[in-house]
Motif scaffolding. Structure first.
Motif, mmCIF file in Angstrom:
data_model
loop_
_atom_site.group_PDB
_atom_site.id
_atom_site.type_symbol
_atom_site.label_atom_id
_atom_site.label_comp_id
_atom_site.label_asym_id
_atom_site.label_seq_id
_atom_site.Cartn_x
_atom_site.Cartn_y
_atom_site.Cartn_z
ATOM 1 N N ARG A 543 0.902 -1.304 -0.088
ATOM 2 C CA ARG A 543 -0.237 -0.041 -0.179
ATOM 3 C C ARG A 543 0.929 0.744 0.085
ATOM 4 O O ARG A 543 2.125 1.654 0.353
ATOM 5 N N PRO A 544 0.649 2.358 -0.704
ATOM 6 C CA PRO A 544 1.131 3.487 -0.341
ATOM 7 C C PRO A 544 1.507 3.881 1.284
ATOM 8 O O PRO A 544 0.820 4.507 1.597
ATOM 9 N N SER A 545 2.642 4.317 0.909
ATOM 10 C CA SER A 545 2.566 4.877 2.500
ATOM 11 C C SER A 545 3.636 6.563 2.586
ATOM 12 O O SER A 545 3.909 6.739 1.323
ATOM 13 N N SER A 546 3.315 6.636 3.859
ATOM 14 C CA SER A 546 3.777 8.220 3.859
ATOM 15 C C SER A 546 5.362 8.411 3.817
ATOM 16 O O SER A 546 6.399 7.455 3.227
ATOM 17 N N GLY A 547 6.117 9.290 3.508
ATOM 18 C CA GLY A 547 7.251 9.400 3.216
ATOM 19 C C GLY A 547 8.288 9.735 4.433
ATOM 20 O O GLY A 547 7.887 9.388 5.851
ATOM 21 N N ALA A 548 9.240 10.406 4.099
ATOM 22 C CA ALA A 548 10.751 10.660 4.267
ATOM 23 C C ALA A 548 10.132 11.139 6.151
ATOM 24 O O ALA A 548 9.176 12.154 6.272
ATOM 25 N N CYS A 549 10.820 10.473 7.509
ATOM 26 C CA CYS A 549 10.164 11.744 8.994
ATOM 27 C C CYS A 549 11.803 10.836 9.642
ATOM 28 O O CYS A 549 12.328 10.669 9.334
ATOM 29 N N VAL A 550 11.714 12.218 10.784
ATOM 30 C CA VAL A 550 12.685 11.802 11.652
ATOM 31 C C VAL A 550 11.386 11.153 13.299
ATOM 32 O O VAL A 550 10.501 11.874 13.331
ATOM 33 N N LEU A 551 12.049 10.440 14.290
ATOM 34 C CA LEU A 551 12.114 10.426 15.514
ATOM 35 C C LEU A 551 12.483 10.935 16.254
ATOM 36 O O LEU A 551 13.879 10.636 16.372
#
Length: 554
Positions: A543-551
């Motif tokens: 399924r299409p996912s969200s893009g880059a991120c930081v935790l």
């Protein structure tokens, strides 16, 4: 605009997981990475940077010609846990692992060994006992595929955008801090799902975060401004070139800008833009790894980089034939040719309908790129180096400077006609694919729209044929796997990524996914006997996912 949004920074896992999708157990992976980082380095990470891989639904090898593409981020990703490395007050910088900006990088995969490296500053003698510091340097081997090269590539951009050389600011230098990194990934390397771009994006984000540059940005030593998603895409594109790949930007844009649940129509001309595209209901895309490893760096001289040069030279020759003005040293693209042909104003983008009409016209105009004076029955559509230079209208020295001084290529014949024909036809297929998706969404069709899925599948099949016969970036295994996919019930199937190996992507009805995967397992010889996790590593629905991120950890 999606490209103008900031990079998401999460402080809790609940919000983060809600944007990643549901087919993978993300919580286990993230927690295991944090615990392993603590075990190896003696403290918990300060950040985890994430960048997903991507599947390109349609639009292969046209991004560097500046035409729009239609990828989607996938749930599989690269994760990099990182933290500043404390330097004891009694320590001196003569110890390499305590020097400014030094990096200790480890990888959860046992085949990748621990790496330690430090940036240096390039300098040159400018006379009168003065030395000018030009910028930062990291030793990146472009001749040999090494996992840490992608980490270094991401770091390189952060150093040269956010840390002024020692004598450039007139004051005390702003040094990068020592960093510990731990990398893990679920995107198969060399699979065509853009593991390399995901690694570079994640690395760039990790070094930005750990050096405090995501919160208080002064990029390129200028005015303060928070990095946007579009800005990260451009930086990651520059960074990946450090490992020897002249990327067009699709991989980085999909990894950074994507939204969960949608594909992404990405255009690059006249500027980077991204538009979420809702896919038809009950449609699922299945990725299948041919198990032929395809890395853009390894075969770049005869593959990826050669195609970049062929499309650029083809654009110049076509512009010359069509009477379009072009600068002597200008590297005009095939997209810019069509714009100038119809009088598109600088900085503006023509209407989609107008673009579609001119692309249909270009299907005929490209015939001018076929070599002249060949004997009857000669099926060679390529031209020699001398013929190509003559067609360009440039002197050999100027041709070398404009088209070959910045890249290594290797060929006896250059396929200007076949590459341009593919690019224009593929660009048209992207518009047709997008139009079908938008029409379905606007009509609120919830029945699955079999006719729409069949049309999308037909476009995917045509794309595969073009990639195999005109762009010549397929391989026997990909050809076999796409054919087996159609026989197993896929509406359409094509290679995804640069090609020459890697993955296929197949459009499958939601209720047929399990049966489809079983049929491929039974008919594609390398899959026979695989079960459970071993099978899901090589073929999986996405399924299409969200893009880059930081935790960010407390």
């Amino acid at each position: 605009m999606a490209a103008e949004q900031p990079i998401p920074i999460y402080t809790n896992l609940t919000d983060l997981y809600a944007n990643l999708g549901t087919s993978l157990n993300h919580a286990v992976r993230w927690n295991n990475l944090a615990e392993e980082f603590k075990r190896r380095f003696g403290r918990k990470p300060a950040y985890i940077a994430r960048a997903p891989g991507r599947v390109n639904l349609i639009g292969e090898h046209i991004d560097y010609a500046l035409f729009g593409v239609l990828p989607a981020a996938i749930e599989r990703d690269i994760l990099i846990a990182c933290a500043p490395r404390p330097v004891p007050s009694s320590s001196t910088t003569v110890e390499p692992h305590h020097s400014p900006g030094s990096v200790i990088a480890e990888n959860l995969h046992p085949k990748y060994t621990r790496q330690a490296f430090s940036p240096s500053q390039k300098s040159k003698d400018i006379g009168d006992d003065e030395v000018h510091v030009e910028g930062w340097h990291l030793d990146i081997n472009t001749q040999e595929l090494r996992w840490e090269s992608y980490v270094k590539a991401g770091y390189f951009g952060v150093l040269n955008h956010y840390f002024a050389p020692m004598n450039a600011s007139g004051g005390e230098a702003d040094h990068p801090i020592p960093v510990d990194l731990l990398v893990t990934g679920s995107v198969p390397a060399g699979s065509g799902l853009s593991s390399s771009a995901a690694m570079v994006v994640a690395s760039t984000l990790a070094f930005l975060a750990v050096n405090g540059k995501l919160d208080d940005q002064k990029g390129s030593f200028g005015a303060e401004s928070r990095l946007s998603k579009g800005g990260l895409v451009k930086m990651a594109m520059e960074n990946e070139k450090r490992v020897g790949v002249n990327s067009g930007g699709m991989d980085q844009a999909a990894s950074v800008i994507s939204n969960a649940g949608s594909a992404l129509y990405i255009t690059f001309f006249p500027a980077l833009k991204a538009l979420p595209i809702q896919l038809p209901p009950r449609s699922v895309f299945v990725c299948a790894n041919s198990l032929v490893v395809a890395d853009k760096v390894v075969g770049a001289k005869r593959g990826y980089n050669l195609r970049v040069v062929e499309t650029l030279v083809g654009a110049r020759v076509l512009a010359k034939v069509l009477g379009i003005d072009i600068g002597e040293k200008e590297k005009i693209t095939l997209r810019e040719v069509v714009g100038r042909l119809v009088g598109e104003k600088k900085g503006e983008e023509m209407d989609v309908g107008d673009l579609r009409r001119v692309l249909e016209r270009m299907g005929k105009e490209v015939e001018a790129l076929k070599p002249k004076g060949r004997a009857a029955g000669d099926n060679e559509l390529g031209v020699t180096m001398d013929e190509m230079i003559d067609m360009s209208g440039l002197t050999p020295a100027l041709f070398q400077e404009v088209y070959l001084s910045w890249v290594e290529v290797e060929a006896t014949h250059f396929q200007l006609y076949k590459r341009a024909k593919h690019v224009y036809a593929e660009a048209l297929r992207v518009l047709q694919f997008q139009e079908s998706c938008l029409t379905t969404a606007e009509s609120s069709n919830t029945s699955g729209g079999s006719s729409v899925l069949q049309n999308l599948g037909r476009l995917m099949n045509e794309s595969q044929t073009s990639c195999a016969e005109l762009f010549e970036c397929s391989c026997p295994e990909l050809n076999e796997l796409t054919q087996l996919a159609r026989q197993a019930g896929a509406f359409g199937s094509r290679l995804t990524g640069a090609g020459w190996g890697g993955c296929t992507v197949s459009l499958v009805a939601e209720n047929e996914v399990d049966a489809f995967i079983s049929r491929i397992r039974d008919t594609y010889a390398p899959y026979r006997g695989l079960e459970g996790e071993a099978l899901s590593e090589v073929i999986f629905a996405t399924r299409p996912s969200s893009g880059a991120c930081v935790l960010k950890f407390d």
